[in-house]
Motif scaffolding. Structure first.
Motif, short mmCIF file in Angstrom:
data_model
loop_
_atom_site.label_atom_id
_atom_site.label_comp_id
_atom_site.label_asym_id
_atom_site.label_seq_id
_atom_site.Cartn_x
_atom_site.Cartn_y
_atom_site.Cartn_z
N THR A 135 0.84 -1.20 0.00
CA THR A 135 0.00 0.00 0.00
C THR A 135 0.88 1.25 0.00
OG1 THR A 135 -1.70 -1.18 1.26
CG2 THR A 135 -1.85 1.22 1.19
N PRO A 136 0.69 2.16 -0.96
CA PRO A 136 1.58 3.33 -1.08
C PRO A 136 1.29 4.41 -0.03
CG PRO A 136 -0.14 3.44 -2.74
CD PRO A 136 -0.32 2.12 -2.04
N VAL A 137 1.58 4.07 1.22
CA VAL A 137 1.24 4.99 2.31
C VAL A 137 2.06 6.28 2.28
CG1 VAL A 137 0.41 3.14 3.81
CG2 VAL A 137 2.82 3.81 3.89
N LYS A 138 3.29 6.20 1.84
CA LYS A 138 4.14 7.39 1.86
C LYS A 138 3.64 8.46 0.88
CE LYS A 138 8.28 5.15 3.65
NZ LYS A 138 9.73 4.89 3.47
N GLY A 139 3.26 8.02 -0.31
CA GLY A 139 2.75 8.96 -1.30
C GLY A 139 1.48 9.65 -0.82
N ILE A 140 0.57 8.87 -0.22
CA ILE A 140 -0.67 9.44 0.29
C ILE A 140 -0.40 10.34 1.49
CG2 ILE A 140 -2.93 8.88 1.29
CD1 ILE A 140 -2.89 6.31 -0.39
N SER A 141 0.55 9.95 2.33
CA SER A 141 0.92 10.79 3.47
C SER A 141 1.44 12.15 3.00
CB SER A 141 1.99 10.10 4.31
OG SER A 141 1.52 8.90 4.88
N ILE A 142 2.25 12.14 1.95
CA ILE A 142 2.78 13.39 1.41
C ILE A 142 1.63 14.26 0.89
CG2 ILE A 142 4.15 14.37 -0.48
CD1 ILE A 142 6.05 11.95 -0.13
N PHE A 143 0.66 13.63 0.22
CA PHE A 143 -0.51 14.39 -0.25
C PHE A 143 -1.24 15.03 0.92
CE2 PHE A 143 -5.16 14.33 -0.88
CZ PHE A 143 -5.26 15.32 -1.85
N MET A 144 -1.38 14.30 2.02
CA MET A 144 -2.09 14.83 3.19
C MET A 144 -1.34 16.03 3.78
SD MET A 144 -4.79 13.02 3.41
CE MET A 144 -5.43 13.34 5.06
N ILE A 145 -0.02 15.94 3.82
CA ILE A 145 0.78 17.07 4.32
C ILE A 145 0.64 18.27 3.39
CG2 ILE A 145 3.12 17.89 4.71
CD1 ILE A 145 2.09 16.16 6.96
N LEU A 146 0.68 18.02 2.08
CA LEU A 146 0.51 19.11 1.12
C LEU A 146 -0.87 19.75 1.24
CD1 LEU A 146 2.22 17.60 -2.06
CD2 LEU A 146 3.11 19.39 -0.55
N LEU A 147 -1.87 18.91 1.50
CA LEU A 147 -3.22 19.42 1.71
C LEU A 147 -3.28 20.33 2.93
CD1 LEU A 147 -6.24 19.45 1.00
CD2 LEU A 147 -6.49 17.31 2.29
N ALA A 148 -2.64 19.88 4.02
CA ALA A 148 -2.60 20.69 5.24
C ALA A 148 -1.86 22.00 5.01
CB ALA A 148 -1.93 19.89 6.37
N ILE A 149 -0.75 21.95 4.29
CA ILE A 149 0.03 23.16 4.01
C ILE A 149 -0.77 24.12 3.13
CG2 ILE A 149 2.06 24.04 2.79
CD1 ILE A 149 3.53 21.49 3.68
N THR A 150 -1.47 23.57 2.13
CA THR A 150 -2.25 24.41 1.22
C THR A 150 -3.35 25.15 1.96
OG1 THR A 150 -1.83 22.92 -0.64
CG2 THR A 150 -3.69 24.42 -0.85
N LEU A 151 -4.16 24.40 2.74
CA LEU A 151 -5.27 25.02 3.47
C LEU A 151 -4.77 25.94 4.58
CD1 LEU A 151 -7.83 22.08 3.81
CD2 LEU A 151 -7.98 24.08 2.32
N GLY A 152 -3.85 25.40 5.40
CA GLY A 152 -3.35 26.19 6.51
C GLY A 152 -2.61 27.42 6.04
#
Length: 280
Positions: A135-152
């Motif tokens: 399961t590509p958890v690292k790629g999805i984790s990076i997306f989640m961090i980018l999402l947080a950075i974008t919104l925040g």
């Protein structure tokens, strides 16, 4: 434990009924919405349409699968409860007072209790076993961090601009509002949870999988609302309504891809919890 899970499912059945009433009422009851802003009125109408077309069918399907013991169904069910809390926070705290106020309050409250019970009672042992090692958890984790950075980052920049110039964020102007509810919810509910989910998903912890699916299901549906709402507002002649649509599209695709990839990478492990039919 099982009686509590049953109670959560019963509350979700009520949750299915109430948004149906709220959305149909919003679309067909003349002047239900009392907001003075055209931007807000068209946003409510778009929200109601996407809820009926996408949100409710997804919630119903997830609930039925969850009752049958599907772990995938439970994860999407929790995601839709998360969406309901977030979505009806706007109706409850942001909309001008209207005849459906108690419906919005009930939806917010029932969803909150249901998601708490669901998070407590989900079978984390099976969750941990069900996801494949590839399961590509690292790629999805990076997306989640980018999402947080974008919104925040977007809200922090607008706050700095307000402090230095006194100019409020454009969303407040569009809504004729004295508070920034959108930023409040994003900075308290969404951004911190995205960071927590990314951290635990990177470590392949069960709660990381659960939170990531939850957040991305909510993100997918709500970004659909933002996209369609922008189109409706543009057609109504609201200037700049389409400016952020490319961002909403990217986030919508990213959220959809993230939770679908996670669900696809779940092995068919039988959920040991009893289904609703066996409870009691």
């Amino acid at each position: 434990m099982e009686s509590t899970l049953k109670s959560s499912y019963i509350m979700t059945i009520i949750i299915v009924v109430l948004p149906l009433i709220a959305a149909v009422g919003g679309l067909f009851i003349d002047e239900l919405y009392k907001d003075t802003s055209s931007f807000a009125l068209h946003a409510w109408y778009a929200n109601d349409i996407i809820l009926l077309a996408v949100g409710l069918p997804l919630l119903i399907a997830a609930l039925l699968l969850s009752i049958r013991g599907s772990l995938r169904g439970q994860l999407v069910w929790l995601g839709m409860l998360n969406f309901t809390i977030y979505n009806y926070s706007y109706y409850l705290f942001g909309a001008a007072l209207n005849s459906f106020f108690l419906i919005y309050a009930a939806l917010f409250t029932l969803s909150m209790y249901s998601i708490v019970f669901g998070l407590v009672l989900i079978d984390y042992n099976n969750i941990e076993k069900s996801f494949k090692k590839k399961t590509p958890v690292k790629g999805i984790s990076i997306f989640m961090i980018l999402l947080a950075i974008t919104l925040g980052g977007a809200w922090i920049v607008q706050w700095i601009n307000f402090v230095t110039t006194g100019n409020p964020p454009q969303i407040m102007i569009n809504l004729n509002s004295s508070n920034n509810l959108v930023a409040t919810l994003d900075l308290t509910f969404v951004v911190p949870l995205c960071i927590v989910a990314a951290y635990f998903l990177w470590q392949r912890r069960p709660i990381g999988y659960v939170l990531t699916v939850m957040l991305n299901v909510k993100g997918f549906v709500y970004n659909l609302i933002l996209i369609y709402g922008s189109i409706v507002q543009e057609q109504a002649g609201i200037k700049g309504a389409m400016d952020l649509v490319p961002l909403w599209v990217i986030l919508c695709i990213g959220c959809l891809s993230s939770f679908v990839i996670l669900l696809i990478n779940m092995k068919p492990i039988e959920n040991k919890r009893k289904t609703l039919e066996k409870v009691g």
